[in-house]
Design a protein around this motif. Structure first.
Motif, mmCIF file in Angstrom:
data_model
loop_
_atom_site.group_PDB
_atom_site.id
_atom_site.type_symbol
_atom_site.label_atom_id
_atom_site.label_comp_id
_atom_site.label_asym_id
_atom_site.label_seq_id
_atom_site.Cartn_x
_atom_site.Cartn_y
_atom_site.Cartn_z
ATOM 1 N N ALA D 148 0.914 -1.259 0.040
ATOM 2 C CA ALA D 148 0.018 0.052 0.007
ATOM 3 C C ALA D 148 0.893 1.255 -0.025
ATOM 4 N N ILE D 149 2.147 0.958 0.240
ATOM 5 C CA ILE D 149 3.105 2.221 0.218
ATOM 6 C C ILE D 149 4.171 1.735 -0.647
ATOM 7 N N ALA D 164 -0.976 0.015 7.583
ATOM 8 C CA ALA D 164 -2.396 -0.248 8.343
ATOM 9 C C ALA D 164 -3.266 1.029 7.963
ATOM 10 N N ILE D 165 -2.676 1.906 7.641
ATOM 11 C CA ILE D 165 -3.191 3.282 7.533
ATOM 12 C C ILE D 165 -3.691 3.616 6.309
ATOM 13 N N HIS D 166 -2.817 3.425 5.155
ATOM 14 C CA HIS D 166 -3.236 3.558 3.938
ATOM 15 C C HIS D 166 -3.922 2.195 3.346
ATOM 16 N N ASN D 167 -5.190 1.884 3.866
ATOM 17 C CA ASN D 167 -5.468 0.563 4.041
ATOM 18 C C ASN D 167 -7.187 0.402 3.955
ATOM 19 N N PRO D 351 -2.488 -4.250 -4.148
ATOM 20 C CA PRO D 351 -3.108 -3.179 -4.186
ATOM 21 C C PRO D 351 -2.277 -2.034 -3.419
ATOM 22 N N GLY D 352 -2.432 -0.670 -4.302
ATOM 23 C CA GLY D 352 -1.996 0.516 -3.731
ATOM 24 C C GLY D 352 -3.055 1.286 -3.060
ATOM 25 N N VAL D 353 -2.581 2.544 -2.723
ATOM 26 C CA VAL D 353 -3.667 3.345 -1.644
ATOM 27 C C VAL D 353 -5.014 3.688 -2.700
ATOM 28 N N LEU D 354 -4.784 3.851 -3.959
ATOM 29 C CA LEU D 354 -6.220 4.154 -4.564
ATOM 30 C C LEU D 354 -6.890 2.886 -4.867
ATOM 31 N N ALA D 355 -6.362 1.690 -5.098
ATOM 32 C CA ALA D 355 -7.063 0.462 -4.637
ATOM 33 C C ALA D 355 -7.697 0.469 -3.469
ATOM 34 N N GLN D 358 -10.791 2.519 -3.344
ATOM 35 C CA GLN D 358 -11.991 2.030 -4.016
ATOM 36 C C GLN D 358 -12.491 0.905 -3.322
ATOM 37 N N ALA D 359 -11.698 0.116 -2.712
ATOM 38 C CA ALA D 359 -12.246 -1.143 -2.008
ATOM 39 C C ALA D 359 -13.053 -0.334 -0.601
ATOM 40 N N ALA D 360 -12.528 0.408 -0.023
ATOM 41 C CA ALA D 360 -13.248 1.029 1.068
ATOM 42 C C ALA D 360 -14.562 1.514 0.770
#
Lengths: 372, 372, 372, 372
Positions: D148-149, D164-167, D351-355, D358-360
């Motif tokens: 994610a980072i 855990a943050i960019h998640n 998955p990166g932060v954008l993925a 979108q999931a969130a």
């Protein structure tokens, strides 16, 4: 067929709102400028509008906006005929309808006109409320929405690629909840057109209803009559001019066919603008501000610029400075609008709908501070 | 007037591409399904198209797409007449033009039809190339683009709010560079319609050209003729059904006026779906997959679902499982599409253009993996 | 523990790139300005850096950027100690590492300094290539990234809310593939600070390494030494000043504790700026441009303004006009940046990361035209 | 130095909120799982936290979240020491602070632990309110925020790239205003790990505090103790497993070093999954649902899947179907999450932060309907 339909001449309607500068005549109503519109609140199932269309070269296009959302856009060809607006809707609910001119007043086609005679419906008409603000936009091809629609590669100069709807003027007015009028002509400037023609300047025609139209027919329709500024005093006048004045420095000279006189905004050898010629632009801009204030008493005047680059910005600031120094008028300012990029460009190398959206957002933010 | 215009019957044109299921007849051409279109590559300055329009209730709408960009959308009222497409364009450049049916085949209006007789131009026609992929979409109101245009509060069930252009089908096809056809009907399902009518199911009419149309006129036009699947074998068949089958559980029973028989998908007392009724849906879905495979030899079949919630998804997965177990066919899968939200909803509580864009993006990503 | 680690004094490294104005001393290296950095290309599994940190009030913060992506941001408290950068990475692959000062040079804390002594690694160092462009940014709190991080309601004036990374300077440099240096101080202007202090002006210190730092320790570190402009000639100098000069008109007078003299930029009774005071700002701006050109031979100088409104823009244009008239220098221009909105604001009522992104996008577009 | 600072053992604090599964011991507090945190409301100018860190291979990282906004992220190296949180803030205002574990519990490093002993401040502590919802997330590397980072090309398997943050877990919890706990391990599945190891399955350890940790030290810290489910009953349990179970079909066999037994999820010759092996996954999933319901009385259980493709979705639906048929439990459902694309991918092909965003968004929309 719906046999409950009745025809109402526009002039006989109690409740009709006309947008844009007109002569006041409703028999028929002539819509001159882009963004002009007939607006109705109709309680009925069906609506038609009777148009009369003339042109030699450039045909009009109209958009139909239902309850604030554009649902139809079409070329209107020559003749007098009925255009369908809606059918089969709930009889009880009031529909807000705007029929909007998508294309600019056409200086280049003396035969071009778009008129509305009547409407046909099975319903009744309800009052259309005034909006809290009024904005006048003055500009060139950018403000005419040239290139706001169509594929990036399009090059023909035709009405199809003009849009009053996909346009920062309409978007800004919607965001401000404002009524608006547009005075614009592709290629024109404050002092000269993009090709150095000194007659192709907006200020010379600003005080007429639509004086830049040509031909006897438009004259007869009242396009050249003095405009009654008192009838609609704007809260803001947005001037988006200078782009073609800047272009003139890079265009060939223009020879007046009447006098043989030659006109040219000159570049210095180092590529900078010739001071004298630039000063002529500044003087014309200052004079235009004087004209604007004379006719628009309480309006904030905002000179916006930048959707196709900012080479004339220093001159625009100087012109506004000179005007402020001369008059003490403090309700005049300058605002740079976002530049068009490869991502936001439309057809004909002009701002596309994304560029218009960005411009509207910047302008709306600025107007909200001024008018709040 | 342009006196170089010549009329060409569609049937006489060497280069014309027709999109959508038709009978093959071009004298005139009848476009039955939404998203159907006439496509031309025209080298000339001007183009008109002669339409013939009939209806008792629901009028057709068309969109005109120039070089891939929609420029016009309009209601077409009853009669036989010429519709202008473009004027005043460069004579040498080839323009790609698509005239697209915006509204679904109307089961509810036996008198509705949209036909094309001829075109009029001063130019010539160039070949239209085939695209590398072919996709067939099968669905209900979502796939018919109901609500894809118009204000959020609109409630009338009228053609104005339908769009084939602002639709995930058109968007997906464009992103895939694919030709596409659409089979769809608002309110219909795999087993029954939203209101428990067992006759309003897509599978029953899938093998006809456009069998869900009604009335003698459509019969005479060939809507009920068997569809020649060999003429156009898709690479992907996208089935977007189940939303109305799910709705039927919450709707009143439907009584067949012919037999007096009552139909109802039942809910259990705890709010869950009645197992037997759900199994009937699953069986119908499995049967439909068999029909699809019979007629579409090499296509990937993708059952998509979710643009208006996912309550039927377990049943859809079970139906596909059952089909795969039965046949061993491995080119069938299920894909959930993004749900419509308060931000992406359109008119009539249906997916708006943003919801269609999100669906198209998800579906395109999936298709690219399958077809690459 | 990794027992292959070896310590290398910065001064002994063959390949190290230092960003930001420094004295050239590497024993230790003192990073004065925000956005200053040590950059290394490390082929090894592990890296540490030895910092020495001092302050009385405002502690430094650093960010670590790995292969172009920020991965760590932390307060560095007082003392001399090792900070871990990475561990457990592939021994063969070269990692690009930048350790960046997140907080501005602190005029208000004479004891504040951030120094780098050495690195510790099991690897080797590879050359860091020069980038094709060099940009110098000069500004105030906006350019210091005050408020670019943190919740909207934050009000404390502390280093935590400053960021050199989430900053239009870093974003623009990345988009331009440029090396960059920043000269900035919150609250300062061209003529005076936001609270009318005439000593708090950037031009007075522009020609020193970091002359606005105070205290004997900073003096000893060389902050007051003349800056060697020849060592790093920028292609563009971006001046983002004027916001605090504008604020001074609305702030109380400032009394010089040394002389007792009172300073105040005055408003007229009608709320406009007092002409004489505005002219003092313009004169100072013109003088600053002269200073900038003297030291930056070939650079385009761009005065940018507008991220917190545009009230001083006419004066900025006049100042640039006056400078151009005086010198004939044509490589100086003005660019309005997008205003901060309720959506893009950060903490402390300053531009947030979205506002910085918008500014960077506009500035990058402009720089690309100038430097292409 | 701030000489008003006082040290408070965590165990002595009246107001401290601990997030994540723990043993309940505060002397010291051990945070096992990613996303675990200490949360405090501090009325004071300064705060430090005393950590104790151990590891042989994989070091912990922490993030500091101030009033809901992440401001710091850093590697914490081995030792017992004080980490600064904030300084110089307003003494009266209450600051909400969360110190969050950024890295997953490390099954692969028996020596890894992160502990908190005490805090040091000049202020007082205010109560931290409970949030209205509780969500438990169970997953693999996706849920651990692996990738994610960091830059897209990063390949090292190191803690730096976990967040855990960019998640989607943190983002979903924030959007739902929920407290949350995470149970996750990279590479693990329901039945086996990505490389066919049948011991690397989450269900086997679900009922312990953090049973997948290894080594005597973690045993002594209580990682293997039974988890007290009654202490924190979630409203939703989100299971994001299956991705590694699917991967196992494409990985080499795994030989148990203890028994010599060989494990392998087999592919058929035509590339499809071997039915028997797939059924083993389904059986394990069904059993896991039984375990989940046993321990989580009233929670909605949502099996989410799809951030790295959907090949196992039919099996997941079958498993859930089987569970529902077996138990009649109606509060269990399946939700497909948006796939990761070239635009949304992060480091390590995860998955990166954008993925994650979108999931969130998709998950939040679904949870709001369930929990509203």
């Amino acid at each position: 067929m719906n046999n409950k339909l009745q025809v109402y001449a526009l002039a006989d309607l109690e409740h009709v709102k006309v947008h844009g500068r007109t002569t006041g005549n409703l028999s028929p109503l002539t819509l001159f400028w882009t963004g002009s519109a007939v607006e109705l609140n109709v309680q009925g199932t069906e609506l038609w509008v009777e148009v009369e269309v003339n042109y030699e070269i450039y045909e009009p296009w109209i958009s139909i906006v239902m309850n604030g959302v554009p649902v139809s856009r079409q070329m209107v060809t020559a003749g007098r005929y009925w255009v369908p607006v809606f059918r089969g809707m709930n009889a009880d609910r009031v529909k807000n309808v705007r029929i909007v001119t998508e294309v600019q007043a056409m200086n280049g086609d003396p035969g071009c006109s778009l008129q509305f005679h009547a409407v046909r419906t099975d319903g009744t008409f309800q009052p259309v409320k005034d909006k809290p603000y009024r904005i006048e936009f003055i500009g060139d091809s950018i403000t005419s929405g040239e290139g706001a629609i169509g594929a990036k590669g399009e090059e023909d100069w035709i009405p199809m690629w003009f849009s009053a709807i996909h346009n920062y003027t309409a978007m800004t007015a919607a965001a401000m909840n404002a009524e608006y009028r547009v005075i614009s002509q592709s290629g024109w400037g404050v002092l000269t057109s993009w090709d150095n023609n000194p007659h192709a300047n907006i200020p010379a025609y600003y005080e007429q209803v639509c004086g830049l139209l040509t031909g006897e027919r438009n004259e007869a329709l009242g396009a050249g009559a003095p405009y009654d500024f008192e009838s609609w005093q704007p809260d803001a006048v947005v001037v988006n001019l200078g782009t073609n004045d800047g272009g003139a420095f890079y265009s060939p000279e223009w020879t007046d066919p009447a006098s043989g006189k030659i006109y040219k905004q000159r570049l210095n050898e180092d590529g900078t603008y010739h001071t004298e010629d630039l000063e002529a632009f500044e003087e014309a801009s200052c004079q235009f501000l004087i004209t604007l204030r004379k006719n628009n008493n309480h309006a904030h005047i905002i000179w916006v610029y930048g959707m196709l680059g900012i080479p004339m910005m220093p001159a625009i600031y100087r012109a506004v400075d000179a005007y402020v120094k001369l008059t003490g008028d403090r309700k005049v300012s300058v605002l740079q609008l976002p530049n068009t990029t490869a991502e936001t460009v439309g057809s004909r190398s002009h701002p596309g709908v994304l560029a218009h959206e960005q411009a509207a957002e910047a302008l709306t933010g600025y107007l909200k501070e001024l008018l709040a």
